[in-house]
Motif scaffolding. Sequence first.
Motif, short mmCIF file in Angstrom:
data_model
loop_
_atom_site.label_atom_id
_atom_site.label_comp_id
_atom_site.label_asym_id
_atom_site.label_seq_id
_atom_site.Cartn_x
_atom_site.Cartn_y
_atom_site.Cartn_z
N GLN A 109 28.94 21.56 25.47
CA GLN A 109 28.80 22.42 26.63
C GLN A 109 29.56 23.71 26.35
OE1 GLN A 109 26.91 21.82 29.44
NE2 GLN A 109 26.21 19.95 28.42
N GLY A 110 29.29 24.74 27.13
CA GLY A 110 29.95 26.01 26.90
C GLY A 110 29.12 26.91 26.01
N ALA A 111 29.70 28.02 25.61
CA ALA A 111 29.01 28.98 24.74
C ALA A 111 29.50 28.78 23.31
CB ALA A 111 29.30 30.41 25.20
N TRP A 112 28.54 28.58 22.39
CA TRP A 112 28.87 28.30 21.00
C TRP A 112 28.20 29.31 20.08
CZ3 TRP A 112 32.28 24.74 19.13
CH2 TRP A 112 32.78 23.82 20.07
N LEU A 113 28.94 29.75 19.09
CA LEU A 113 28.38 30.59 18.03
C LEU A 113 28.22 29.73 16.80
CD1 LEU A 113 27.59 33.43 16.93
CD2 LEU A 113 30.00 33.69 16.25
N LEU A 114 27.01 29.70 16.23
CA LEU A 114 26.72 28.89 15.05
C LEU A 114 26.46 29.80 13.86
CD1 LEU A 114 26.36 26.95 17.45
CD2 LEU A 114 24.28 26.08 16.36
N LEU A 115 27.19 29.60 12.78
CA LEU A 115 27.08 30.46 11.60
C LEU A 115 26.31 29.73 10.51
CD1 LEU A 115 30.74 31.87 11.47
CD2 LEU A 115 28.75 32.76 12.72
N ASP A 116 25.13 30.26 10.19
CA ASP A 116 24.26 29.66 9.18
C ASP A 116 24.35 30.44 7.87
OD1 ASP A 116 22.16 28.35 7.83
OD2 ASP A 116 20.69 29.79 8.63
N ASP A 117 25.08 29.89 6.91
CA ASP A 117 25.18 30.49 5.57
C ASP A 117 25.73 31.92 5.60
OD1 ASP A 117 24.93 30.44 2.78
OD2 ASP A 117 22.90 31.27 2.83
N VAL A 118 26.68 32.17 6.48
CA VAL A 118 27.34 33.49 6.53
C VAL A 118 28.48 33.46 5.52
CG1 VAL A 118 28.52 35.19 7.95
CG2 VAL A 118 26.74 33.74 8.96
N GLN A 119 28.51 34.41 4.60
CA GLN A 119 29.42 34.29 3.47
C GLN A 119 30.53 35.32 3.41
OE1 GLN A 119 26.85 34.17 0.02
NE2 GLN A 119 25.88 32.27 0.66
N ASP A 120 30.36 36.47 4.03
CA ASP A 120 31.38 37.51 3.93
C ASP A 120 32.55 37.19 4.86
OD1 ASP A 120 32.41 40.36 5.19
OD2 ASP A 120 32.03 40.45 3.04
N PRO A 121 33.77 37.07 4.32
CA PRO A 121 34.93 36.73 5.15
C PRO A 121 35.18 37.71 6.29
CG PRO A 121 35.47 36.46 2.84
CD PRO A 121 34.13 37.14 2.88
N GLY A 122 34.96 39.00 6.03
CA GLY A 122 35.15 40.00 7.08
C GLY A 122 34.19 39.81 8.23
N ASN A 123 32.94 39.51 7.91
CA ASN A 123 31.95 39.26 8.96
C ASN A 123 32.30 38.01 9.76
OD1 ASN A 123 30.27 41.47 8.43
ND2 ASN A 123 29.06 40.35 6.93
N THR A 137 33.32 29.12 23.77
CA THR A 137 34.05 27.87 23.61
C THR A 137 34.47 27.65 22.17
OG1 THR A 137 32.77 26.92 25.43
CG2 THR A 137 33.93 25.37 23.99
N GLY A 138 33.55 27.96 21.23
CA GLY A 138 33.89 27.72 19.84
C GLY A 138 32.85 28.26 18.88
N VAL A 139 33.14 28.06 17.60
CA VAL A 139 32.28 28.52 16.51
C VAL A 139 32.05 27.36 15.55
CG1 VAL A 139 32.03 30.15 14.59
CG2 VAL A 139 33.21 30.86 16.69
N VAL A 140 30.78 27.16 15.17
CA VAL A 140 30.43 26.12 14.21
C VAL A 140 30.19 26.78 12.85
CG1 VAL A 140 28.74 24.37 13.57
CG2 VAL A 140 29.41 24.64 15.97
N PHE A 141 30.91 26.31 11.84
CA PHE A 141 30.73 26.78 10.47
C PHE A 141 29.71 25.87 9.80
CE2 PHE A 141 34.38 29.00 11.71
CZ PHE A 141 34.81 29.89 10.74
N GLY A 142 28.48 26.36 9.67
CA GLY A 142 27.42 25.56 9.08
C GLY A 142 27.44 25.58 7.57
N GLU A 143 26.50 24.88 6.96
CA GLU A 143 26.42 24.79 5.51
C GLU A 143 26.25 26.17 4.88
OE1 GLU A 143 23.23 21.88 5.09
OE2 GLU A 143 24.70 20.48 4.29
#
Length: 255
Positions: A109-123, A137-143
Amino acid sequence: MERIVSKQNTKIKELKKLNTNKGRKKKQQYLLESWHLVQEAINNLPQEQIITIFTTDDQYLKHGSELKNFEVILISEEIAAEIADTSTTQGIFAVCKIFDTSLEKNEYQGAWLLLDDVQDPGNIGTMVRTADAAGFTGVVFGEGTSSQYNSKVLRSMQGSQFHIKLVKEKIENVINQLKTNEVPVYGTELNPEAINYEMVKPADNFALIMGNEGNGMDKKLLSETTENLYIPIKGHAESLNVAVAAAVIMFRIKK
């Protein structure tokens, strides 16, 4: 209080290994550098997750009163420079335990940001900080996404990693669970079939997926979302930086 003056000290050699992915995985520890991040860890992590603090005399004189509940090892300026992953260092570091977490069913539940293969540390860091600022609420670091414990990612997140939940999980698994819980999942793509992000009604419960800097989201994931969004380009640029695009959408669709 222990003091280390030799770069050949075993503890210093082991500490330097935490600047590598292999070293972090082996020890299940990571290294924070700078007083700002060390202070954020002290203020937000359970005490048992902070193993040791290494500090120069100068930093100890400034911040020693806040370090009294932790194991502290004094080091020279030369050793601080040896440990540091930056060209200039403040001279204070914290060794912390790694706790890679997955989401429990009741947490979708809540607002989630999901990162799909994002590689640049600054981004990555910019998006985590923006998610924090936007009330996510949180961020998911995907594969394929760079580790949250990478030293450059840690610095770029600027302490926001301690304010919201960070999770390592397969994006596909997260999408399936979100849909089971009737939480909308928005993908992002430059495609005429996608919808203008401004058409989405702001809400508290949803997930937003941002894809790889060069290739965008995985095509399979795009087919599994509730809707896919795009940002209209009004000028002549072909596209937006992924972190900029994420910021634009996050602040628009988070209630």
